[in-house]
Design a protein around this motif. Structure first.
Motif: not given
Lengths: 285, 768
Positions: A264, A267-268, A271, A285, B444, B447, B633-634, B768
């Motif tokens: 994560v 990913v963060m 973003r 992403a 966002d 996502h 994704d999270l 993605r």
């Protein structure tokens, strides 16, 4: 119990009993007390010390009093100068916690999950300490020295923390299994210094102390088109996310696994970078 | 809050009567903080009590030295197992749990010694000073090993097995059927009531003890406490103290006997309040479950046979595990017509924290599994999942898995249809806080993916399997004032409001006095659980009021020489329809009238060797439709909307009904996406509200009520069914179904953890 009304009062009380417990918002301390982890002798309450409240700006240096509450920091006026601190403050606990918990307390507790710490490390914050013997200033990475361990000497008090006003985008993000009022499983702060031409990344909850993702910073700093403003490419964004994930040193615990934490923060990072600069081409992403 | 409209027209009711949103008498005090909960109790010369608990999930106790604790200034008593005056053990179904551990501890947190002292800090110091030597043994923590492992208790490791066999066992032994198979898991949920265990015991001059306690069932507590104290039950008097939620966690004894022992030993009032941490160790939890299912259906979707293996972890002591596995087994296939079934339901003993009653009681676990199976079957059949459910929906006249013919109401198809057809109000909000991740600012709009699913679940109302279930109530009418005495525990469900509504409806008065809720002077009301009190204690109060009504009418008929049938009770007067008589109720009852009744529901039968029998009284069904947003994704989730329809028989109080539906759904959402007691090697790792997470306002969506289906249940007072449990049965299944729909992942376990989504995607290499 000493209720300090001035900074000198507080320092004198701590000089008289360097083992005394300092009480600010009490949001961490009382949890420890209730759990029986913290035996209390003398207490020095500092929540009424005016010198610790509020913030001042001198040029591009923002001096934040240790007694600034999360609610104070979530104020838009403050957030305009240090956006990521404002964003991070809004993620802390409940309205009641934000009304009383302080940035000084977040530093003193020095938890790996402290929400302000990744922002402060990304901003190269400097912590102001005071005792009856005088004053000293420590960079954040010298102040937080381990899991819930800091460099405070006996009788010393956190007075303020200094951060630069950077004039670039800032992003704070936090992952937890609940949509509010949750301890961070992993968090990330990204700040951009357009004049210094750096992108700085702080990571929380992925190591004993807040980390910088130095390799990722150097890589992306070199790829950003600082003059022309052309956004980074999808490949840059991906590479950046990978390097940030690589910088994490997470563990498995009851809040999340190391694998999930590493995943994560990557990913963060992607973003946050895209929010700050946009991206050319497909987002990956 | 959702608006509720009655779906039937009926005669005018009194503003304080049945069907009205009468306000709870305790509503304002609870909101303002004036309501006294059990933790607010105080008494002159009061001591504080505390409990020493085993740090080990499995150990022999070699020695206990209380000497250093007794020596602490301010300590008045330090008691251990050898001080238990009466029976050393207690339990709801089996007397298998020690009041204080003697030679063995079987879970981390088991009480070993108790202390009374002048101050809570003194109590803590004294507890620290007690010297216990443990010989630590390897804990049995894997329930799948329990049946073959060395018994950890003289009663053995198998608490109960029900091997239900229904219909033709060879029904699926033919070509042409569609078969789906799956394995599912449910984690350990906590009731997470807000008021931790607390109480006050006061020694009485007659040698007895008065115990003020937050509980669900005063009389069964009283009997257990009296036995453990070796005391005549009449000398043990329990009074209900303010209850801060229950949800099943207050059915078992916790600090009851400990408080009484300390009060009787010291001769002083003793108060005890568990901390949140201690509370997690001090009550039973919802059973974790592992479930294997195989469904067989005709190509047109008609269910042919269901096979299931259910394994529930009962933890160290039996509690109500036997009844929980019975429910899990009986309702294993959901509210569907299943002509052939083989369900092997097992609950075992381990060294994990004890599990027992929690809202939904066994039906929650299996609902999550059978609804996943129905969705899987719909996919295999290439059929709409709602059509599949409607095609197989149980209806009156059908048989349950237990062979019992459904004789009452059960509008399964109606709840499905109304819930599915209800228009969704969910929009895509631009407010970042309302995306998955919420305040964490992680997502966002691009996502986020959305999913939707519907689930159905049902369970029994009231106690089953031949249990002699009753409730006692007294109605007294004196000088026009009605006093109701009933030992029904108000735990938040709203029975205090209902008493007034029933009284108003039957006796035509707006005010009612509620006598203290206690064991003295009135019989048992049974447990506030199993969605039973509106029916059972509601029935008792109604019957008592009707007897008093008949008596006062008979009295006025005689004194005024009018026929009984000519008299009615209206607005505090007895009046004749012809208008010739109008007597003030106060005048008519200057000589008081009173009625004592014991109400019973229709008897039930035990389950036989094959799990067959008319074991249940009545059933209720609900459906939920969940709409969820997921950040794949999270792995973060936000439940956007819940829509529900429920079979309620009749709405007695619309506002309270909505409260039950919303609250139950919140617990269901919690189990779906976050609530789990994490147990590692027998030890709880998250015994706090910092780490045991329950939904916040950002996690819990609005609950849209599509329909409250009002089909009066024959035999039920006012035709009303209990409504407390269904909302947390089908809600979990709907949310996890919607998460599957959004992500395309199997998600066979609840609560769904972020990593279950995020790392599944990463492992599958989805870009993605």
């Amino acid at each position: 119990m000493t209720i300090a009304l001035t900074l000198d009062d507080a320092c004198a009380a701590l000089a008289a009993d360097p083992t005394a417990t300092v009480l600010a918002g009490g949001t961490d301390l009382m949890v420890q007390v209730n759990r029986g982890d913290h035996s209390i002798g003398n207490v020095v309450a500092i929540d009424r010390v005016p010198e610790l409240r509020g913030w001042t700006r001198e040029g591009d240096v923002l001096r934040i009093g240790a007694g600034m509450t999360y609610a104070d920091m979530a104020d838009p006026g403050f957030g305009a100068l240090a956006p990521a601190l404002g964003q991070a403050a809004r993620t802390v606990g409940s309205p009641q916690i934000r009304a009383t918990g302080t940035i000084g307390g977040n530093l003193a507790t020095a938890s790996p999950a402290g929400d302000m710490l990744p922002v402060l490390v990304a901003l190269d914050a400097v912590v102001e300490l005071r005792s009856s013997d005088g004053e000293r200033h420590l960079p954040l990475d010298e102040f937080v020295v381990g899991v819930k361990a800091n460099a405070l000497s006996a009788g010393e008090l956190i007075v303020a923390v200094r951060v630069p006003v950077l004039h670039g985008p800032q992003e704070f993000m936090k992952v937890g299994p609940r949509n509010a009022m949750v301890i961070s499983v992993a968090s990330l702060a990204l700040v951009v210094d357009p004049f210094g031409r750096t992108v700085r990344v702080g990571l929380g909850s992925v190591a004993p102390v807040p980390l910088r993702a130095t390799e990722a910073e150097v890589m992306i700093g070199g790829r950003i088109d600082w003059e022309g403003g052309r956004p980074p490419t999808a490949g840059d964004v991906d590479r950046f996310g990978q390097l940030v994930a690589d910088a994490a040193r997470p563990i498995d615990d009851h809040r999340g696994t190391a694998a999930y934490r590493r995943h994560v923060v990557g990913v963060m990072a992607r973003r946050a970078l895209v929010r700050a600069f946009g991206m050319v081409g497909e987002e990956a992403a | 809050m959702s608006e509720v409209r009655a779906t039937q027209t009926r005669g005018r009711t009194r503003p304080s009567g049945i069907g009205e949103s009468v306000r709870r008498p305790d509503a304002i005090p609870k909101v303002t903080g004036a309501f006294a909960f059990s933790s607010d109790l105080r008494h002159d010369r009061m001591l504080w009590g505390g409990t020493l608990r085993s740090p080990h999930p499995s150990a022999r106790i070699s020695s206990i030295d209380v000497g250093p604790a007794v020596a602490v200034t301010g300590v008045h008593a330090v008691l251990t197992h050898s001080d238990v005056p009466g029976r050393a053990t207690f339990g709801l179904e089996h007397l298998d749990q020690s009041v204080l551990a003697g030679d063995v501890v079987r879970y981390a947190g088991e009480p070993v010694a108790i202390v009374a002292a002048d101050h809570p800090d003194t109590v803590r110091r004294a507890l620290d000073a007690i010297q216990v030597e443990y010989e630590v043994t390897e804990p049995l923590v894997d329930p799948s090993r329990a049946e073959t492992a060395t018994p950890i208790h003289p009663d053995g490791n198998l608490i109960r097995r029900i091997h239900l066999r229904h219909g033709d066992p060879s029904a699926a032994d033919r070509e042409g059927l569609v078969t789906v198979e799956g394995t599912y898991e449910v984690g350990m949920q906590d009731q997470a009531f807000l008021g931790p265990e607390s109480g006050l015991a006061v020694p009485a001059a007659d040698g007895g003890v008065d115990l003020f306690i937050a509980t669900q069932w005063l009389h069964v507590d009283r009997d257990q406490v009296a036995d453990c104290l070796g005391m005549d039950p009449d000398l043990v008097r329990l009074t209900l103290a303010g209850v801060g939620g229950a949800f099943g966690a207050r059915e078992d004894l916790s600090l009851h006997v400990h408080l009484c022992m300390l009060a009787l030993y010291t001769g002083r009032p003793v108060k005890m309040v568990y901390s949140r941490h201690e509370s997690f160790h001090g009550h039973v939890h919802r059973h974790p479950a592992r479930m294997w299912y195989r469904h067989h259906a005709e190509p047109d979707g008609t269910l042919v046979r269901v096979e299931a293996r259910l394994l529930l972890d009962g933890g160290a002591y039996a509690s109500s595990s036997g009844a929980v596995i019975a429910n899990a087994t009986c309702f294993a296939a959901g509210p569907y017509r299943v002509p052939s079934a083989d369900v092997d339901g097992v609950v075992v003993r381990t060294n994990n924290p004890p599990c027992g009653a929690m809202r939904g009681f066994g039906a929650v676990q299996t609902c999550m599994a059978h609804e996943a199976q129905m969705d899987r079957l719909a996919t295999a059949l290439d059929m709409d999942p709602i059509d599949l459910r409607l095609k197989n929906a149980l209806a009156p006249g059908d048989r349950l898995l237990t062979g019992q013919v459904l004789t009452g109401t059960l509008p399964v198809a109606e709840v499905i249809r109304t819930c599915a057809e209800h228009p969704s109000a969910a929009v895509r909000s631009d407010e970042p806080m309302t995306r998955p991740g919420g305040a964490g600012r992680t997502a966002d709009a691009d996502h986020v993916v959305r999913g939707e699913a519907l689930a159905v679940g049902f369970k029994n109302l009231m106690f089953s399997e031949g249990f002699d279930d009753s409730s006692a109530a007294r109605c007294e009418l004196r000088d026009g004032v009605v006093t109701i005495t009933c030992a029904c525990a108000e735990v938040g469900q709203g029975f205090v409001t209902l008493i007034g509504q029933i009284t108003s409806e039957v006796l035509g008065v707006d005010e009612v006095v509620l006598a203290p809720v206690e064991t003295t002077g009135i019989g048992s009301a049974g447990s506030t659980s199993a969605s039973r009190q509106s029916w059972m204690s509601g029935g008792a109060v109604q019957k008592a009021c009707e007897e008093v009504r008949a008596a006062v009418v008979a009295r006025v008929a005689v004194t005024h020489d009018v026929p009984v049938d000519d008299l009615v009770l209206v607005e505090g007067r007895v009046e004749s329809l012809s208008g010739s008589v109008s007597v003030d109720l106060a005048e008519a009852t200057a000589e008081p009238l009173s009625a004592d009744v014991v109400y019973r529901h229709a008897p039930t039968s035990p389950l036989d060797h094959d799990g067959q029998g008319d074991a249940h009284v009545s059933f209720a069904v609900s459906a939920h439709r969940a709409i969820v947003d997921v950040d794949p994704d999270l792995g973060l989730v936000r439940v956007v909307e819940l829509t529900t329809s429920q079979d309620v028989g009749r709405v007695l109080n619309p506002v309270q009904a909505v409260g039950q539906l919303e609250g139950g759904a919140a617990q269901g959402v919690g189990l779906a996406v976050m609530e789990e007691v994490l147990v590692d090697g027998g030890r709880i790792r998250n015994a706090s509200f910092t780490d045991y997470l329950v939904p916040t306002a950002l996690d819990m969506p609005p609950v849209e009520i599509a329909a409250l289906i009002e089909q009066p249940e024959p035999g039920a007072p006012f035709g009303a069914k209990g409504i407390g449990e269904p909302p947390c049965i089908s809600s979990t299944a709907a949310v996890v179904g919607a998460l599957r729909h959004a992500t395309g992942l199997e998600l066979a376990r609840v609560p769904v953890r972020p990593a279950d989504i995020a790392l599944a995607e990463a492992q599958a290499g989805v870009d993605r």
